[in-house]
Design a protein around this motif. Structure first.
Motif, PDB file in Angstrom:
ATOM      1  N   GLU A  32       0.811  -1.213   0.000  1.00  0.00           N
ATOM      2  CA  GLU A  32       0.000   0.000   0.000  1.00  0.00           C
ATOM      3  C   GLU A  32       0.843   1.261   0.000  1.00  0.00           C
ATOM      4  O   GLU A  32       0.382   2.329  -0.417  1.00  0.00           O
ATOM      5  N   PHE A  33       2.072   1.153   0.436  1.00  0.00           N
ATOM      6  CA  PHE A  33       2.854   2.352   0.711  1.00  0.00           C
ATOM      7  C   PHE A  33       3.053   3.268  -0.497  1.00  0.00           C
ATOM      8  O   PHE A  33       3.027   4.498  -0.333  1.00  0.00           O
ATOM      9  N   PRO A  34       3.245   2.763  -1.720  1.00  0.00           N
ATOM     10  CA  PRO A  34       3.325   3.690  -2.857  1.00  0.00           C
ATOM     11  C   PRO A  34       2.083   4.573  -2.993  1.00  0.00           C
ATOM     12  O   PRO A  34       2.191   5.738  -3.385  1.00  0.00           O
ATOM     13  N   LEU A  35       0.913   4.048  -2.632  1.00  0.00           N
ATOM     14  CA  LEU A  35      -0.303   4.851  -2.679  1.00  0.00           C
ATOM     15  C   LEU A  35      -0.311   5.884  -1.559  1.00  0.00           C
ATOM     16  O   LEU A  35      -0.823   6.996  -1.731  1.00  0.00           O
ATOM     17  N   ILE A  36       0.246   5.517  -0.407  1.00  0.00           N
ATOM     18  CA  ILE A  36       0.345   6.467   0.698  1.00  0.00           C
ATOM     19  C   ILE A  36       1.290   7.606   0.326  1.00  0.00           C
ATOM     20  O   ILE A  36       1.022   8.778   0.612  1.00  0.00           O
ATOM     21  N   VAL A  37       2.394   7.263  -0.332  1.00  0.00           N
ATOM     22  CA  VAL A  37       3.307   8.298  -0.812  1.00  0.00           C
ATOM     23  C   VAL A  37       2.589   9.207  -1.796  1.00  0.00           C
ATOM     24  O   VAL A  37       2.729  10.433  -1.767  1.00  0.00           O
TER      25      VAL A  37
END
Length: 605
Positions: free
Chosen positions: A192-197
Motif C-alpha cells: 500500500e505504501f506507494p499509494l500512501i506516498v
C-alpha cells in the motif's frame, strides 16, 4: 514421475512469479491497491464529477469549533487548522495538494495530479513519479522533484504524524530526471505504501525554512491547489478565492471539481448556534446526523417554501465507528474482561427508544455494512483461520463463528439479567460489591467520560445511570473543543467519545489507530492505547495482501480481534447520509461508491 496438469500449471505460475518479482511496469496514469485502476488512460473526468458544472458561484460552509492556524502539518496546531487547507474529508485540498488524486468511486485508486504518472515494480519495492511539467505554485514557480524531496525531509524533522514517520519505510529518494522523483522502499514498506506516498502533500521548498517551519502557523500560504487564502479572521472565518492561474483546472482528475469562485468557512462555538445560522442562510450546507432533528427540526419557513432542500444519499462504504473509547493506558481498563463488562452496561435499546424514537441501528463491527469486510454475522473462512491460528486466545468463540452481536437489553432501562451477567464478568476480573460499591483491592471502580457536545453528553449520562446500578462511579465531563482536542491528543482521559471513519480499502491508517507503534505517539488516533501482537499481525497481513480475497480476510480477522478486545463501547449509526442545503446549491445525479462528495457540488447565482 507423472505430474498432474493442475500441479504442473501451478508450478509454472510460481516460477513465472519468481522471474517477474521485480518486473518493471510501464508508467501508468494511475495505481490501484488491488488490480488495475478502473478508469482508462484516456479518461476525461471522474464519473461522479460534472465537467460542465457552473464555475462562478459562491459557497459558505459552517463548522463548529475554532481555528488558530493555517499550517495543517504542525503537531501543535493541526487539529485547530482552518478547514479546507489540506486533507479535509469534506472540502478537499483547497490550498495544498498531494502527488496524486484519490477517486472516491473505487476502494483505493489514485490518479494523476501533481504527478501525472507513476511507475513501480511488481513487488512495489520502489515507485517513480513523473511530475506534470505544467504544475506550479501559486506564486508561479514550477513544482520540482526537489520540492518533493524537501517535503519528505521537512516532515520527518518537523512534521506531525503520520507524515513524520513515512521516511521510516523509505531507503532513499532521488531525482531521476527533470520531472522525475524516485522512492526506493525498505523492508518496513508494504504494497500500500506507494499509494500512501502518492497521497502525501507537496510543499514549496523556496517558501518554507526548516529552521522556522514551526513558527508558520499564521503565515499566508503558498500552495499548488485551486484556491488562495483571501482573508482570515482567526477563530471566526476564512475566505478562499479561486486561483485564476490554477495549473490543474483542466486535468481529468480535477474537471468538475472546485466549482466556486469563493469559499467561505464560518465558525460557530456550539451546535445550536450553527443550526440557527444555517436556518438564517448564513451558510449553505448542513450535514445532519440526528434522525430526530431530521424529522422534526426542519419545519422552518425556508424548507416549507422550497428554499432549503433535504437530500438523502446512500453509500457502498462501511459506516464509521462512533463510540466511547477506553484508554487502556490506564490500569483500570487494562483487563479485557473489565472492558467487556463495562460495554454490556450501555443500554442501547433504552436510549434508542427514549431519546431517538428507535431511529438508530446499533454498531457492532468496525466495518459494518460491508458484506466483504465486516466479521459481523459471518463465520471465519479458512484464510482467516490461518491468520488467527497463533492468536486464538484473542478471539471470542462467538466472534469467530459469526454469532456475536452487541449486548441487547429488554429496553426497560434496568435489565436485571444483563446486570447480573455483567457483574459475573466483573467477578472474573476480581471485582465484588461491597457496601453498594464495585471494588477491587478496596478501590471503587471509578472513571470519567470526556465528551465535547450535548449529544455525546446525553449518551454518557444514560450510561452513567446504568453503571451506578452496579456501584460504579462514573463522572461525565463535557469540555470545549480546544480542550477536548488537546486532551485526546495527549491521552489525558479515562474514556472519550470519538469516531473512526471506515473505508473499503483500509490500510496504513490502521497503524495509527491500533498498532503498537502508535500507542505512545501523541497526535495519532490510537485513542484506545491498543498494543497487541495479534492486531499488529493482522494489520501487517492486510497491508501485504496481493489478492482481494486475502486482503478482505485480513480485514475481517482484524475486525474479530478488535471486537473481541472490547476497546470501544460502540454506539449507533444510520444507514443513510442526510444533507440539508439551500436550493441554489446543486450536485451531480451520480453518487459514487463512498457517498456524496462536496468538492464536486456547485452553486447557481
Amino acid at each position: 514421475m507423472r505430474i498432474p496438469v493442475r500441479q504442473w500449471l501451478g508450478m509454472l505460475a510460481a516460477a513465472a512469479m519468481v522471474v517477474s518479482t521485480h518486473a518493471i511496469a510501464e508508467p501508468m496514469h494511475g495505481i490501484a491497491m488491488h488490480g488495475q485502476p478502473a478508469l482508462p488512460t484516456d479518461y476525461t473526468h471522474f464519473p461522479y464529477a460534472n465537467p460542465d458544472a457552473p464555475q462562478d458561484g459562491e459557497l459558505t460552509y459552517g463548522v463548529r469549533g475554532i481555528f488558530d492556524s493555517l499550517n495543517p502539518f504542525l503537531l501543535k496546531s493541526f487539529r485547530n487548522t482552518a478547514r479546507g487547507m489540506w486533507g479535509d474529508p469534506e472540502y478537499g485540498n483547497l490550498v495544498y495538494e498531494p502527488l496524486m488524486q484519490r477517486s472516491r468511486d473505487e476502494p483505493f485508486s489514485m490518479y494523476g495530479l501533481i504527478a501525472e504518472k507513476i511507475e513501480t515494480d511488481t513487488e512495489r519495492t520502489w515507485a517513480e513519479f513523473t511530475l506534470n511539467p505544467n504544475a506550479h505554485w501559486s506564486d508561479g514557480k514550477h513544482i520540482t522533484p526537489e520540492d518533493v524531496i524537501f517535503t519528505f525531509e521537512l516532515m520527518t524533522e518537523k512534521g506531525r504524524p503520520p507524515y513524520n514517520r513515512r521516511m521510516d519505510r523509505i531507503e532513499k529518494i532521488e531525482k531521476t530526471g527533470e520531472h522525475k522523483v524516485k522512492f526506493t522502499f525498505n523492508d518496513k514498506s508494504d504494497r500500500e505504501f506507494p499509494l500512501i506516498v502518492a497521497l502525501s502533500p507537496v510543499l514549496p521548498s523556496h517558501v518554507f525554512d526548516p529552521e522556522t517551519f514551526e513558527n508558520t502557523a499564521t503565515d499566508m500560504p503558498v500552495g499548488s491547489g485551486p484556491y488562495l487564502v483571501e482573508s482570515v479572521d482567526f477563530g471566526n472565518r476564512i475566505v478562499y478565492r479561486r486561483d485564476p492561474d490554477y495549473w490543474g483546472k483542466d486535468i481529468p482528475s480535477q474537471r468538475g471539481f472546485n466549482n466556486y469562485e469563493t469559499i467561505t468557512v464560518e465558525y460557530f462555538r456550539d451546535q445550536t448556534a450553527l443550526f440557527e445560522a444555517f436556518k438564517k442562510g448564513i451558510f449553505d450546507i448542513y450535514p445532519e446526523g440526528d434522525p430526530v432533528k431530521w424529522e422534526t427540526a426542519y419545519d422552518f419557513p425556508a424548507v416549507k417554501e422550497g428554499k432549503v432542500v433535504k437530500s438523502v444519499f446512500t453509500s457502498g462504504a462501511p459506516v464509521s465507528m462512533n463510540g466511547f473509547f477506553f484508554n487502556t493506558r490506564r490500569e483500570k481498563f487494562a483487563d479485557p474482561k473489565v472492558r467487556e463488562a463495562l460495554s454490556m452496561l450501555f443500554d442501547f435499546e433504552w436510549i434508542n427508544a427514549n431519546l431517538f424514537s428507535n431511529r438508530y441501528t446499533r454498531t457492532g463491527s468496525f466495518w459494518q455494512n460491508s458484506e466483504e469486510l465486516s466479521a459481523l454475522g459471518r463465520p471465519a473462512d479458512e484464510i482467516e483461520k490461518k491468520l488467527l491460528a497463533p492468536y486464538m486466545d484473542r478471539v471470542q468463540p462467538d466472534v469467530m463463528d459469526g454469532t456475536y452481536e452487541p449486548t441487547k437489553t429488554d429496553g426497560s432501562g434496568r435489565d436485571r439479567a444483563i446486570l447480573r451477567e455483567a457483574l459475573k464478568k466483573f467477578g472474573e476480573a476480581g471485582y465484588s460489591i461491597e457496601d453498594g460499591k464495585l471494588v477491587k483491592d478496596d478501590q471503587q471502580l471509578s472513571f470519567e467520560i470526556m465528551t465535547s457536545n450535548q449529544d455525546e453528553e446525553k449518551m454518557a449520562l444514560a450510561y452513567q445511570r446504568t453503571a451506578s446500578a452496579l456501584g460504579i462511579d462514573v463522572a461525565v465531563r463535557t469540555v470545549d473543543d480546544a480542550q477536548f482536542q488537546k486532551r485526546r491528543q495527549t491521552w489525558d482521559y479515562d474514556m472519550t467519545a470519538a469516531q473512526l471513519s471506515a473505508s473499503l480499502s483500509p490500510g496504513a491508517e490502521q497503524v495509527w489507530r491500533w498498532d503498537t507503534r502508535s500507542r505512545d505517539v501523541e497526535g495519532t488516533f490510537n485513542y484506545a492505547g491498543a498494543a497487541d501482537p495479534a492486531i499488529d499481525a493482522m494489520i501487517d497481513a492486510m497491508l501485504n495482501a496481493r489478492e482481494r480475497d486475502e486482503f478482505a480476510a485480513a480485514v475481517r480477522a482484524l475486525d474479530r480481534i478488535l471486537i473481541s478486545g472490547h476497546y470501544v463501547i460502540p454506539l449507533y449509526h444510520i444507514g443513510e447520509s442526510w444533507v440539508a442545503h439551500w436550493a441554489r446549491v446543486k450536485y451531480p445525479e451520480y453518487t459514487p461508491l463512498y457517498g456524496y462528495q462536496l468538492p464536486v457540488w456547485w452553486a447557481e447565482k
